[in-house]
Scaffold this motif. Structure first.
Motif: not given
Ligand code: NAP
Ligand code: MG
Length: 500
Positions: A82-88, A163-178
């Motif tokens: 998990v640690d290896r994958a999250v680092k990648e 999709a989000f008018p008049n807002r600055n949109v940025a990603p969240v980062g690293v997602a863990g999905q189960i």
């Protein structure tokens, strides 16, 4: 009391006088070929764009629940993996994915969608072999919808400001999905597509019993030349999921599965900055009013609970019938379940396939036994079930009380509880009397009644005069103990962006 519906009874009704002639009734077997499918003897972990051995060196067997035959073995990821994958995933996020032009991100996602379409036959067969669901479900529902989700979100990748008018949109980062075992590839698509479109990188963990289409998806991702580390896929059991949840460098957890594990995850990340969405269990009411088209409603009931063996979180597992039409509905339901074909999931005529695992079968049996003990009347089809594999005959209960376990707990099998009501108010009160709130169905000719019921039912998705219909543009998700957050549609992008 328990009654069984024999095949003879069904034949006699459909073809009076000809009941003993099997020729007129049986369909010839129509098996989907498996020749074009290659399942490797072993699958490794998909980390940083490569297939790598697990840190522990451990592998576990994955079987076909319809035959109990071994299909392959897959790697068991531990906390080190998990640690290896999250680092990648972190490296790919910082160095590549958040920086490239959104229209470039879209190209990769479109490519994944097209490759899923190209390989849809093989994906459908493997989904059926590993999960037990009928080929007509995986072929016509799971795989096309999985491709549709990638197509849909690919379209959003360079239009996030709309999709989000008049807002600055940025990603969240690293997602863990189960994800769970009931729609393995489709759940992976629901999770990956919006996250990728919004510029996040991912570590995905498929369910223990259904890892194979996730590994085929890893091959597709490699073939699509997605930059290494953007998507990482770790097979394993519950402990792998728990390690992913606990990893300090994961920014967001998206989970679909049981309410029990959902609560555990919520506790585990309490007090951290991690964002969370949960798609959990359900006990959906399917409400039939006396003015409904009854034959269509019966088809809706069948589609809502028996297809896919009831392995659907939004399954219409509680049927509420207005008292004046109880008799015809029960009669029609009884006749219809007698015609359901239970058996080899690879047969194109099969309606009800294998239960996903022995553990799930035991859970279904235990709840069904509790229904009989609590005094409900059980009606079950008597079909010849294969001697190997995990099977449960389509079943329904009448005379069910609101407080009984079969009316309250999720069974996750081809088992329906029938309850009755007199007025719309009573239907609403009974339907909402559950800790869950994922979905509901309403059957009536009156549009005004549909709207009134929809406004008062505490459920995330409400179908009217249909059931279990999905579209990537339409959001899906729960109320109460069915979880929070939405997947699908513009709403499904929300959990994967930060807005300022
Ligand atoms: P589950 O036991 O909750 O498992 C779901 C996923 O979580 C699996 O990948 C599982 O891994 C993993 N997991 C198990 N323990 C974990 C832990 N402590 N921390 C992190 N992850 C953990 O559910 P399931 O039995 O697979 O699926 C059936 C349930 O899912 C039903 O209750 C159904 O209602 C629900 N469901 C909900 C939706 C929805 O959209 N709301 C959709 C589908 C299913 P292992 O498989 O390796 O144990
Ligand atoms: Mg589990």
């Amino acid at each position: 009391m328990t009654t069984t519906i024999t095949e003879l009874e069904t034949r006699e009704r459909l073809q009076p006088g000809l009941a003993s002639s099997s020729m007129l009734w049986e369909y010839a077997p129509s098996l989907e070929s498996t020749d074009h499918v290659r399942v490797a003897p072993r699958y490794e972990l998909f980390i940083g764009g490569k297939f790598v051995e697990p840190h522990s060196g451990k592998y576990f067997e994955t079987i076909n629940p319809a035959t109990e035959e071994r299909l392959s073995e897959v790697a068991e990821a531990d906390a080190e993996d998990v640690d290896r994958a999250v680092k990648e995933a972190r490296r790919a996020y910082e160095k590549v994915w958040r920086k490239i032009a959104p229209s470039e991100r879209a190209k990769y996602i479109f490519r994944i969608a097209r490759l899923i379409q190209e390989k849809s036959r093989a994906l459908a067969v493997v989904e059926t072999m590993n999960g037990g669901k009928p080929i007509k479900e995986s072929r016509d529902i799971d795989i096309p919808l999985a491709a549709a989700h990638f197509f849909y979100y690919a379209g959003w990748a360079d239009k996030l400001e709309y999709a989000f008018p008049n807002r600055n949109v940025a990603p969240v980062g690293v997602a863990g999905q189960i994800i769970p075992w009931n729609f393995p590839l489709l759940m992976a698509a629901w999770k990956l597509a919006p996250a990728l479109a919004a510029g996040n990188t991912i570590v995905l963990k498929p369910a223990e019993t259904t890892p194979l289409t996730a590994m085929l998806l890893a091959e597709i991702i490699q073939e699509a030349e997605l930059p290494p580390g953007v998507v990482n896929i770790l097979t394993g059991a519950g402990g792998t999921g728990a390690a992913l949840v606990a990893h300090p460098d994961v920014d967001k957890i998206a989970f679909t599965g049981s309410t029990d594990v959902g609560k555990r995850i919520q506790r585990a990340i309490a007090g951290t900055k991690k964002k969370l969405t949960l798609e959990l269990g359900g006990k959906a009411p399917n409400i039939i009013f006396e003015d409904a088209p009854l034959d269509q409603a019966v088809e809706g009931i069948i589609n809502g609970i028996y297809f896919n063996q009831g392995h659907v979180c939004c399954a219409g597992s509680r049927l509420f019938v207005q008292e004046s039409v109880v008799e015809p509905i029960i009669r029609k339901l009884r006749e219809r379940i007698g015609t359901l074909r239970v058996g080899n999931p690879l047969d194109k005529n099969t309606d009800v396939g294998a239960i996903n695992s022995r553990a799930q079968l035991e859970k279904i049996r235990e709840l069904v036994d509790s229904g009989v003990e609590e005094g409900a009347e059980m009606v079950q089809t008597q079909c010849t079930l294969p001697s190997r594999g995990f099977w449960f005959a389509p079943t329904f209960f009448t005379g069910v009380s609101q407080s009984s376990r079969i009316a309250q707990e999720e069974i996750f099998g081809p088992v329906l509880s029938v309850l009755t009501f007199r007025s719309p108010e009573e239907a609403l009160e009974k339907a909402n009397n559950t800790p869950y709130g994922l979905s509901a169905g309403v059957w009536t000719e009156k549009g005004s009644r549909i709207l009134k019921m929809a406004a008062k039912l505490r459920a995330g998705v409400i179908w009217a005069n249909t059931y279990n219909k999905f579209d990537p543009a339409s959001p899906f998700g729960g109320y109460k103990e069915s979880g929070f957050g939405r997947e699908g549609g513009i709403h499904g992008l929300g959990p994967y962006v930060t807005l300022s």
